[in-house]
Design an enzyme around this catalytic site. Structure first.
Site: not given
Length: 680
Positions: A496, A498, A387, A501, A175-176, A184, A296, A533, A381
C-alpha cells in the site's frame, strides 16, 4: 463624521478580504478532502476481495465458520425464526404497560428480571381472548406459555377441586417458560377473559440473548484490565459470577481520592467523572463510560485511591470487593507489574509512559486557533477510521492514536488484517517504520497508539509544493527502500505504498505507516488478492496472475514518479480507466526529469515482475546501487546521521501545524461484540 465613515469603510474592506481568504481556504480544504475521499473510495472498492493474511485449508475455513456460528445463540434456522418473533412487538397503552410491570414485580420468579429484560418482555407479550367456560390450561398437559390476566376472572382447580380465583394482574403458568413441564392444575375462564401471553421460545430467546450479550460484554471488559488479562476465560467467568450490580444517583461519589480502596468497578450504564486534586484544585481528568473500569489494584493490594470517581446522572456498575475476589481467584494466578501500581485508576501517574500507559491516560490535543478551535486535533481520516493527536497529562508526550470502528472492520471482513497489522507493528524495530507502542479496545473501537510524526504526511507536503526537488525525492525514496529491506527480510509485503502512507518525523526522516494491506509470504510463493490503491497496483495484481514482493518494487517506481511530478504516471478520475493504462505500461516523462530518475522508474516499473529492479538475483542491493541514489550514504542513513533535505518542508508552530485540519467526528460507532478482537 467623514473620518468615521472612512474608518468603517476600511474595516469593512478588510473584513471582506479576510472573509474571501477564509472562503478560499475552505474551498481548498474541501477540494483536498474530496481528493482524499476519491482515493480512499478507489482503494476500498475491492476490499471484499481481500483474503486473510495466512492461507487456510478448506477444513480450517470450515472450522472458522463453525466457531463463528457457535457464538450465535441458536442454530441459524431457529435463530431466524426467533428473530422474526422478536420483531413482532405489540404496542401497549400506558395503563396496559403499568399493569404488566406491576404483575411482573409482584411475582416471586419474574421480579428477578432486570429493567431491560422486563421492558423486552412487556413489548413481546401478546393479547388473547378466552370465552367463558374454556380452559386456558388443562391439568396433566404440557405447556409452553405464561399468562398475565388483563381482564376477567378465571378458576383454578386441581383434581376436580376448586383452589382459587385469578383476577386482573395475576400471573400463572410461569414455569412453562423455563422448561417443558406438565401442568399441575386446570385454569378455566369464568367470564370473558383477556390475557397477556408469552411463549417459552420467545422468552428464552430474549433472556438468553440478553444474558449472553451481557456476559460477553463483561468478559471483554475484564480482558482489558491489565491486572486480570492473564486469567483464562474460566477464571474470568468465575469473577463475573461473583460480581454484583450496584446503582448510583447523580453526583454520588463512587470512589474518593485518598481513601482506602477495596472494590473494583465496571461501568454498565451511564458516565463517571474522574477528578484529581492538583495544586489545591479539583482537576477534571476525563469521563468514563460503558465498559470502562476502575479500582482494579484494590483487589490485590492495600492502596489509596489516586483519584475520585463521581456519577454523572444515573450510573450502574458491576463490582467485586477484595474479600470476595480473594475467595474467587488465588493471588498467585495474577500477573502484576510494578509499573502498574501508581496507575490504579488509569489516570496519569509518575510511572514511565512507555511501560504503563493505558487508554485512560491519553488526553486529546485541542486546536488552539482557527475554525476548529477547541476541538480535538484529527491528523488524518481514512475509510477505516481516524488518526487523532493525543498526549499524556503528566509527561506531555505526543502520540498518534489510530481509532477504527470494530463494526466497520467486521462489515468489511478485515478482522484478520487488523490483527496482523497490530502484530507486525508491535514486532517491528525499524527507524523507517512507525512504531506501535500500545493497543487498546473497547466496545466500539480498536485503538493503536503510535509514534507521532510531527512533520506530517508526505502527501500534504507534495500538494503544498506541487512536486519535490530531486534531492528530497531521493531521500524520501531511500527511507522507503530501508523500510522495504526490513520488511522483505521478514517475509512481509507492504502492498500500500503511496505518499499518504509516508510520514515525516522531527528530523525529516520518512516513516512507513498503515499496514492494513501487509501480508506475510514465503519467498517463492504467490498470493492472489486484489488490493491496493489503483494508481499504484502492479499489472500482475490487475490480471490476477499472482503477485509477490515484486509488486512492492513496482509501487516504489510509481512513488518516485509522483514525488518528482506531483501525480502518478497512470491516473484518471475514473478508476476503470487506470487499469488499462497500467497494463499498457507506457511511461511518459516530463522534460525536466533527470536521466537517473527515468532509469530507476523504468527499471522498477517493468511489466514482468522477474525483471524488476529489486527483484533480480541481487535483490534490493540493486536498488541501493542505482545511480539515482548516488548521493545517499546508506550506512549514515540507517543510523540517522544523514542530514535530511526534507527538514525544510516542516513548518514551525503548533504541534499539528504540518497536518491538514479535519472537523471532529462526534458520531459514535455502533458497538460490536463478536469477540474477534479477543487477543487484540
Amino acid at each position: 463624521m467623514e473620518v468615521q465613515m472612512e474608518e468603517l469603510r476600511q474595516q469593512l474592506e478588510k473584513q471582506t478580504l479576510i472573509n474571501q481568504e477564509l472562503h478560499k481556504q475552505n474551498n481548498y480544504l474541501e477540494r483536498r478532502l474530496q481528493e482524499k475521499e476519491k482515493l480512499l473510495q478507489n482503494g476500498q472498492s475491492h476490499y471484499h476481495h481481500l483474503e486473510f493474511p495466512a492461507q487456510r485449508s478448506s477444513n480450517e475455513a470450515n472450522l472458522e465458520v463453525r466457531r463463528s456460528r457457535a457464538a450465535v445463540m441458536a442454530p441459524e434456522p431457529i435463530l431466524e425464526e426467533q428473530l422474526e418473533i422478536m420483531t413482532s412487538k405489540v404496542k401497549k397503552t400506558v395503563s396496559e404497560t403499568s399493569l404488566i410491570v406491576k404483575a411482573i414485580q409482584k411475582n416471586d420468579f419474574l421480579s428477578r428480571l432486570d429493567d431491560e429484560q422486563i421492558t423486552m418482555m412487556v413489548e413481546l407479550l401478546v393479547a388473547i381472548d378466552i370465552k367463558p367456560g374454556n380452559n386456558v390450561i388443562k391439568e396433566g398437559t404440557e405447556g409452553d406459555s405464561m399468562y398475565i390476566v388483563a381482564a376477567g376472572e378465571l378458576l383454578v382447580s386441581q383434581t376436580g377441586q376448586n383452589l382459587r380465583t385469578l383476577t386482573c394482574g395475576d400471573v400463572f403458568g410461569e414455569l412453562a417458560i423455563l422448561y417443558n413441564c406438565k401442568r399441575t392444575a386446570t385454569v378455566k375462564a369464568k367470564t370473558m377473559v383477556r390475557l397477556w401471553c408469552i411463549e417459552r421460545n420467545t422468552y428464552r430467546t430474549i433472556m438468553t440473548n440478553k444474558s449472553r450479550k451481557k456476559r460477553e460484554q463483561l468478559m471483554g471488559f475484564l480482558k482489558t484490565s491489565r491486572t486480570l488479562n492473564t486469567l483464562n476465560d474460566r477464571q474470568l467467568s468465575k469473577i463475573i459470577d461473583s460480581m454484583e450490580e450496584v446503582k448510583y444517583h447523580n453526583n454520588d461519589v463512587i470512589v474518593r481520592e485518598g481513601e482506602e480502596g477495596n472494590t473494583f468497578y465496571i461501568i454498565l450504564k451511564g458516565e463517571v467523572l474522574v477528578t484529581k486534586m492538583m495544586n489545591g484544585q479539583q482537576k477534571q481528568i476525563r469521563k468514563m463510560g460503558k465498559g470502562e473500569h476502575f479500582g482494579e489494584l484494590a483487589l490485590i493490594r492495600e492502596i489509596l485511591r489516586t483519584a475520585s470517581c463521581t456519577a454523572v446522572g444515573p450510573v450502574t456498575c458491576f463490582s467485586i470487593d477484595k474479600e470476595v475476589f480473594e475467595e474467587t481467584i488465588p493471588i498467585e494466578h495474577l500477573k502484576l507489574h510494578d509499573s502498574e501500581v501508581s496507575n490504579e485508576l488509569d489516570v496519569p501517574g509518575k510511572t514511565s509512559v512507555s511501560s504503563s500507559l493505558s487508554l485512560t491516560d491519553l488526553i486529546p490535543v485541542l486546536y488552539q486557533e482557527g475554525r476548529y478551535q477547541g476541538e480535538p486535533v484529527t491528523l488524518g481520516v481514512g475509510g477505516f477510521g481516524r488518526v487523532e493527536l493525543v498526549t499524556t497529562l503528566q509527561e506531555g508526550k505526543y502520540f498518534a492514536m489510530k481509532r477504527v470502528s470494530k463494526k466497520h472492520i467486521v462489515a468489511k471482513h478485515q478482522e484478520e488484517h487488523v490483527l496482523f497489522e497490530k502484530r507486525i507493528l508491535k514486532a517491528t524495530q525499524s527507524d523507517f517504520i512507525v512504531r506501535l507502542h500500545f493497543a487498546f479496545k473497547d466496545n466500539r473501537y480498536i485503538y493503536m497508539i503510535m509514534d507521532f510524526c510531527v512533520g506530517g504526511e508526505i502527501w500534504t507536503k507534495l500538494k503544498e509544493v506541487g512536486r519535490f526537488d530531486e534531492p528530497i525525492a531521493v531521500f524520501c525514496t531511500a527511507c522507503v527502500v530501508e523500510a522495504y529491506a526490513y520488511l522483505h527480510k521478514k517475509g512481509i509485503m507492504y502492498r500500500d505504498l503511496k505518499p499518504e502512507n509516508l510520514m515525516l518525523d522531527a528530523k525529516g526522516y520518512v516513516k512507513l505507516v498503515d499496514f492494513g494491506f501487509a501480508k506475510e509470504l514465503r519467498h517463492g510463493d504467490k498470493t492472489y488478492s486484489f488490493c491496493g490503491t489503483p494508481e499504484y497496483m502492479a499489472p500482475e495484481i490487475i490480471q490476477n496472475q499472482g503477485h509477490d514482493f515484486a509488486a512492492d518494487f513496482w509501487s516504489l517506481g510509481i512513488l518516485v514518479y509522483e514525488l518528482l511530478v506531483g501525480s502518478p504516471p497512470f491516473s484518471s478520475s475514473e478508476p476503470a480507466k487506470i487499469y488499462p493504462k497500467i497494463l499498457d505500461g507506457v511511461l511518459k516523462f516530463p522534460p525536466y526529469m533527470s536521466e537517473g530518475a527515468k532509469s530507476v522508474i523504468s527499471k522498477l516499473c517493468r511489466p514482468r515482475p522477474g525483471q524488476r529492479l529489486g527483484n533480480t538475483k541481487n535483490g534490493i542491493k540493486d536498488v541501493r546501487h542505482h545511480r539515482w541514489f548516488s548521493s545517499i550514504n546508506w550506512q549514515k542513513l540507517r543510523v540517522g546521521r544523514l542530514e535530511a533535505p526534507t527538514i525544510r518542508l516542516i513548518r514551525k508552530g503548533p504541534c499539528y501545524i504540518n497536518f491538514d485540519r479535519f472537523p471532529f467526528d462526534r458520531d459514535l460507532a455502533e458497538e460490536e461484540f463478536s469477540g474477534w478482537d479477543e487477543n487484540f
